[in-house]
Design an enzyme around this catalytic site. Structure first.
Site, PDB file in Angstrom:
ATOM      1  N   LYS A 153       0.822   3.858  -3.295  1.00 27.90           N
ATOM      2  CA  LYS A 153       0.954   5.766  -3.006  1.00 27.90           C
ATOM      3  C   LYS A 153       1.727   6.500  -2.986  1.00 27.90           C
ATOM      4  O   LYS A 153       1.937   8.058  -3.136  1.00 27.90           O
ATOM      5  CB  LYS A 153       0.006   5.763  -1.154  1.00 27.90           C
ATOM      6  CG  LYS A 153      -1.001   5.019  -0.655  1.00 27.90           C
ATOM      7  CD  LYS A 153      -2.195   5.822  -1.686  1.00 27.90           C
ATOM      8  CE  LYS A 153      -3.706   5.605  -0.911  1.00 27.90           C
ATOM      9  NZ  LYS A 153      -4.506   5.954  -1.015  1.00 27.90           N
ATOM     10  N   TYR A 212       0.834  -1.095  -0.129  1.00 33.39           N
ATOM     11  CA  TYR A 212      -0.048  -0.111   0.319  1.00 33.39           C
ATOM     12  C   TYR A 212       1.062   1.239   0.102  1.00 33.39           C
ATOM     13  O   TYR A 212       0.785   2.328  -0.852  1.00 33.39           O
ATOM     14  CB  TYR A 212      -0.902   0.011   1.015  1.00 33.39           C
ATOM     15  CG  TYR A 212      -1.605   0.984   1.362  1.00 33.39           C
ATOM     16  CD1 TYR A 212      -2.745   1.356   1.196  1.00 33.39           C
ATOM     17  CD2 TYR A 212      -1.667   2.370   2.773  1.00 33.39           C
ATOM     18  CE1 TYR A 212      -3.949   2.345   1.518  1.00 33.39           C
ATOM     19  CE2 TYR A 212      -2.207   3.087   2.992  1.00 33.39           C
ATOM     20  CZ  TYR A 212      -2.802   3.598   1.986  1.00 33.39           C
ATOM     21  OH  TYR A 212      -4.416   3.848   2.348  1.00 33.39           O
TER      22      TYR A 212
HETATM   23  P1  NAP Z   1     -13.430   3.627   2.163  1.00 31.73           P
HETATM   24  O1  NAP Z   1     -14.472   3.909   3.088  1.00 31.73           O
HETATM   25  O2  NAP Z   1     -12.825   2.071   1.420  1.00 31.73           O
HETATM   26  O3  NAP Z   1     -14.022   3.447   0.454  1.00 31.73           O
HETATM   27  C1  NAP Z   1     -13.039   3.063  -0.939  1.00 31.73           C
HETATM   28  C2  NAP Z   1     -13.742   4.090  -1.339  1.00 31.73           C
HETATM   29  O4  NAP Z   1     -12.793   3.975  -2.604  1.00 31.73           O
HETATM   30  C3  NAP Z   1     -15.455   3.402  -1.831  1.00 31.73           C
HETATM   31  O5  NAP Z   1     -16.098   4.445  -2.518  1.00 31.73           O
HETATM   32  C4  NAP Z   1     -15.686   2.326  -2.466  1.00 31.73           C
HETATM   33  O6  NAP Z   1     -16.306   1.910  -3.646  1.00 31.73           O
HETATM   34  C5  NAP Z   1     -14.197   2.788  -3.747  1.00 31.73           C
HETATM   35  N1  NAP Z   1     -13.281   1.843  -4.597  1.00 31.73           N
HETATM   36  C6  NAP Z   1     -12.249   0.923  -3.647  1.00 31.73           C
HETATM   37  N2  NAP Z   1     -12.378   0.095  -4.966  1.00 31.73           N
HETATM   38  C7  NAP Z   1     -12.912   0.601  -5.488  1.00 31.73           C
HETATM   39  C8  NAP Z   1     -11.859   0.773  -7.712  1.00 31.73           C
HETATM   40  N3  NAP Z   1     -11.570  -0.573  -7.877  1.00 31.73           N
HETATM   41  N4  NAP Z   1     -12.921   1.210  -8.132  1.00 31.73           N
HETATM   42  C9  NAP Z   1     -13.651   1.996  -7.984  1.00 31.73           C
HETATM   43  N5  NAP Z   1     -13.899   2.214  -7.103  1.00 31.73           N
HETATM   44  C10 NAP Z   1     -12.811   1.750  -5.680  1.00 31.73           C
HETATM   45  O7  NAP Z   1     -12.149   4.340   2.505  1.00 31.73           O
HETATM   46  P2  NAP Z   1     -11.327   5.599   2.834  1.00 31.73           P
HETATM   47  O8  NAP Z   1     -11.634   5.341   4.452  1.00 31.73           O
HETATM   48  O9  NAP Z   1     -12.955   6.917   2.899  1.00 31.73           O
HETATM   49  O10 NAP Z   1     -10.214   5.946   2.647  1.00 31.73           O
HETATM   50  C11 NAP Z   1     -10.616   7.062   1.746  1.00 31.73           C
HETATM   51  C12 NAP Z   1      -9.200   7.346   0.665  1.00 31.73           C
HETATM   52  O11 NAP Z   1      -8.411   8.243   2.356  1.00 31.73           O
HETATM   53  C13 NAP Z   1      -8.023   6.171   0.130  1.00 31.73           C
HETATM   54  O12 NAP Z   1      -7.137   6.532  -0.307  1.00 31.73           O
HETATM   55  C14 NAP Z   1      -7.188   6.027   2.106  1.00 31.73           C
HETATM   56  O13 NAP Z   1      -6.133   5.390   1.131  1.00 31.73           O
HETATM   57  C15 NAP Z   1      -6.883   7.448   1.787  1.00 31.73           C
HETATM   58  N6  NAP Z   1      -6.681   6.827   3.540  1.00 31.73           N
HETATM   59  C16 NAP Z   1      -7.489   6.621   4.653  1.00 31.73           C
HETATM   60  C17 NAP Z   1      -7.088   6.047   5.712  1.00 31.73           C
HETATM   61  C18 NAP Z   1      -7.936   5.734   6.920  1.00 31.73           C
HETATM   62  O14 NAP Z   1      -7.906   5.264   7.814  1.00 31.73           O
HETATM   63  N7  NAP Z   1      -9.691   4.956   6.416  1.00 31.73           N
HETATM   64  C19 NAP Z   1      -6.641   6.463   6.147  1.00 31.73           C
HETATM   65  C20 NAP Z   1      -5.284   7.726   5.199  1.00 31.73           C
HETATM   66  C21 NAP Z   1      -5.279   7.321   4.132  1.00 31.73           C
HETATM   67  P3  NAP Z   1     -17.231   1.043  -3.205  1.00 31.73           P
HETATM   68  O15 NAP Z   1     -17.816   1.712  -1.760  1.00 31.73           O
HETATM   69  O16 NAP Z   1     -18.302   1.130  -3.923  1.00 31.73           O
HETATM   70  O17 NAP Z   1     -16.186   0.352  -2.643  1.00 31.73           O
HETATM   71  O1  GFB Z   2      -6.465   0.535  12.449  1.00 33.21           O
HETATM   72  P1  GFB Z   2      -4.921   0.124  12.213  1.00 33.21           P
HETATM   73  O2  GFB Z   2      -5.289  -1.093  11.847  1.00 33.21           O
HETATM   74  O3  GFB Z   2      -4.046   1.090  11.927  1.00 33.21           O
HETATM   75  O4  GFB Z   2      -4.490  -0.119  13.536  1.00 33.21           O
HETATM   76  P2  GFB Z   2      -2.146   1.192  11.513  1.00 33.21           P
HETATM   77  C1  GFB Z   2      -3.806   0.509  14.787  1.00 33.21           C
HETATM   78  C2  GFB Z   2      -3.579  -0.339  16.095  1.00 33.21           C
HETATM   79  O5  GFB Z   2      -4.583  -0.532  16.464  1.00 33.21           O
HETATM   80  C3  GFB Z   2      -2.009  -1.668  15.990  1.00 33.21           C
HETATM   81  C4  GFB Z   2      -4.395  -1.817  17.111  1.00 33.21           C
HETATM   82  O6  GFB Z   2      -1.575  -1.042  16.461  1.00 33.21           O
HETATM   83  C5  GFB Z   2      -3.091  -2.910  15.976  1.00 33.21           C
HETATM   84  O7  GFB Z   2      -3.065  -3.469  16.661  1.00 33.21           O
HETATM   85  N1  GFB Z   2      -5.838  -2.967  17.331  1.00 33.21           N
HETATM   86  C6  GFB Z   2      -6.588  -3.102  18.269  1.00 33.21           C
HETATM   87  C7  GFB Z   2      -6.758  -2.711  15.999  1.00 33.21           C
HETATM   88  N2  GFB Z   2      -7.323  -3.272  18.058  1.00 33.21           N
HETATM   89  C8  GFB Z   2      -7.454  -3.633  16.675  1.00 33.21           C
HETATM   90  C9  GFB Z   2      -8.669  -3.981  16.276  1.00 33.21           C
HETATM   91  O8  GFB Z   2      -9.770  -4.631  16.505  1.00 33.21           O
HETATM   92  N3  GFB Z   2      -8.858  -3.772  14.495  1.00 33.21           N
HETATM   93  C10 GFB Z   2      -7.735  -3.546  14.068  1.00 33.21           C
HETATM   94  N4  GFB Z   2      -7.478  -3.372  13.257  1.00 33.21           N
HETATM   95  N5  GFB Z   2      -6.610  -2.814  14.595  1.00 33.21           N
HETATM   96  C11 GFB Z   2      -3.030   1.207   8.985  1.00 33.21           C
HETATM   97  C12 GFB Z   2      -2.264   0.929   7.537  1.00 33.21           C
HETATM   98  O9  GFB Z   2      -2.433   0.837  10.139  1.00 33.21           O
HETATM   99  O10 GFB Z   2      -3.138   2.473   8.962  1.00 33.21           O
HETATM  100  C13 GFB Z   2      -2.773   0.857   6.553  1.00 33.21           C
HETATM  101  O11 GFB Z   2      -1.859  -0.721   7.281  1.00 33.21           O
HETATM  102  C14 GFB Z   2      -3.666   2.342   6.727  1.00 33.21           C
HETATM  103  O12 GFB Z   2      -1.668   0.792   5.694  1.00 33.21           O
HETATM  104  C15 GFB Z   2      -3.659   3.073   8.193  1.00 33.21           C
HETATM  105  O13 GFB Z   2      -2.778   3.131   6.196  1.00 33.21           O
HETATM  106  C16 GFB Z   2      -3.957   4.434   7.644  1.00 33.21           C
HETATM  107  O14 GFB Z   2      -2.415   2.689  11.639  1.00 33.21           O
HETATM  108  O15 GFB Z   2      -1.322   0.239  12.517  1.00 33.21           O
END
Ligand code: NAP
Ligand code: GFB
Length: 316
Positions: A141, A137
């Site tokens: 990115k 990932y």
């Molecule tokens: P999300 O809730 O999982 O939403 C992902 C979105 O992308 C959905 O609208 C999904 O459509 C669409 N999508 C996935 N695969 C696709 C494909 N092949 N073609 C077209 N659309 C596609 O993710 P999010 O958390 O909002 O993330 C949005 C952005 O923020 C991403 O670029 C992610 O890397 C970034 N980001 C997220 C986090 C976090 O903590 N969540 C942190 C840092 C950065 P469907 O709903 O139809 O599946």
């Molecule tokens: O949110 P998370 O998966 O993101 O996990 P990262 C953060 C921390 O929460 C880790 C703990 O230390 C996990 O061990 N944790 C505790 C849990 N309970 C849970 C649980 O129920 N679910 C999950 N998921 N974690 C991701 C990246 O890392 O951060 C992705 O792998 C992405 O690429 C995202 O960019 C923002 O911060 O560790």
């Protein structure tokens, strides 16, 4: 009239942008179109081209990605790399082909080098390998930043990126195995309450994270699309002082759900992932010194309430 398409517009961040627009950020000279994967698979070039041909966007916020928490990343590093490389290549190529004026793509603070000095800033994206848990990932990115600079150098394109920290809020992916920590713990506390069982937090609880509420990020991404003038990325993060431990987070989730902290247990056989990725928001504060972030207790309470009220429809 600006026509903005938001790829991945139906996910957590897309819904945050929608909420910010609904709560005062909308403008009469902008039309916003929120796309999901049902509108076309952006890992396919022809499907991507068809979306751009249909909507003829002047501006793009690019969110669509294969997304997941620590445990999904650890399982599928190759898929994260391939799918996200394909999506990003197609979206930026079509943005160029259809003469889009500006693109803002979304990176993540987990893409920074694992071995680094703190706080991390925008100049450090490419200074060393990312954490091994999500290297697929992270490299995909990082390449968005490379594309942005190459499109600018060769064509003068205004393609830029933002780097948010961990994000949470309503409409998150609450799947326990695939999602991030806050939605995972919210789903788990829901189940623990219903079954009268303990709430299990994965890992030791010691890692540190900065969390941004989805609507705050939505507001900042709208600002970035309208105002941010640089090609170089900008970190969108709460202040360093707002960093919390995962132990703090599980306690906050328990409190918000009316669940006793004494019934929280830690499964230390599960991975912790990166210990911390503390990011500086100095650049953001230079542009927006007065921006107010939603305090994490309030954001968690809203997210817990949303999940409990929308349990049937929530993504899980
Ligand atoms: P999300 O809730 O999982 O939403 C992902 C979105 O992308 C959905 O609208 C999904 O459509 C669409 N999508 C996935 N695969 C696709 C494909 N092949 N073609 C077209 N659309 C596609 O993710 P999010 O958390 O909002 O993330 C949005 C952005 O923020 C991403 O670029 C992610 O890397 C970034 N980001 C997220 C986090 C976090 O903590 N969540 C942190 C840092 C950065 P469907 O709903 O139809 O599946
Ligand atoms: O949110 P998370 O998966 O993101 O996990 P990262 C953060 C921390 O929460 C880790 C703990 O230390 C996990 O061990 N944790 C505790 C849990 N309970 C849970 C649980 O129920 N679910 C999950 N998921 N974690 C991701 C990246 O890392 O951060 C992705 O792998 C992405 O690429 C995202 O960019 C923002 O911060 O560790």
């Amino acid at each position: 009239m600006k026509r903005v398409i938001v790829t991945g517009g139906t996910g957590l961040v897309g819904k945050g942008i929608e909420a910010a627009l609904a709560h005062g950020d909308a403008r009469d000279d902008e039309e916003w179109i929120f796309l999901s994967s049902k509108d076309g698979d952006l890992s396919d070039l022809e499907a991507t081209r068809a979306i751009f041909a249909k909507h003829q966007p002047t501006h793009v916020i690019h969110l669509a990605a294969m997304v997941g928490g620590l445990f999904r990343n650890m399982k599928y590093n190759l898929d994260f790399l391939r799918v996200n490389m394909a999506i990003n290549d197609n979206v930026l190529a079509c943005a160029h082909e259809f003469k889009v004026e500006k693109v803002v793509s979304c990176l993540s603070t987990c893409i920074f080098p694992d071995k680094t000095t703190y706080p991390i800033d925008e100049t450090m994206v490419h200074l060393g390998p990312p954490h091994s848990s999500n290297f697929g990932y992270s490299h995909a990115k990082r390449m968005v930043d490379v594309y942005n600079r190459a499109y600018h150098a060769q064509h003068g394109s205004k393609f830029t990126s933002v780097i948010p920290t961990n994000i949470y809020g309503p409409h998150d992916n609450f799947n326990i195995d695939d999602g991030h920590v806050i939605p995972g713990l919210i789903h788990k506390v829901y189940k623990a309450k219903a079954a009268g069982e303990k709430l299990t937090c994965w890992g030791s609880g010691t890692p540190l994270r900065q969390f941004i509420y989805s609507e705050d990020l939505g507001r900042l991404m709208i600002w970035a699309l309208r105002e941010y003038p640089e090609i170089d990325p900008i970190i969108l993060s709460v202040d360093e002082a707002a960093e919390v431990s995962i132990r703090d987070v599980v306690h906050k989730v328990a409190d918000a759900a009316g669940f006793s902290r004494d019934d929280v247990v830690f499964d230390t056989d599960k991975a912790d992932g990166q210990f911390k990725k503390t990011a500086a928001n100095t650049k953001l504060r230079k542009y927006l010194p007065d921006f107010k972030f939603t305090p994490i207790d309030e954001g968690i309470k809203r997210s817990v309430d949303w999940f409990f009220e929308n349990y049937e429809q929530a993504r899980k």
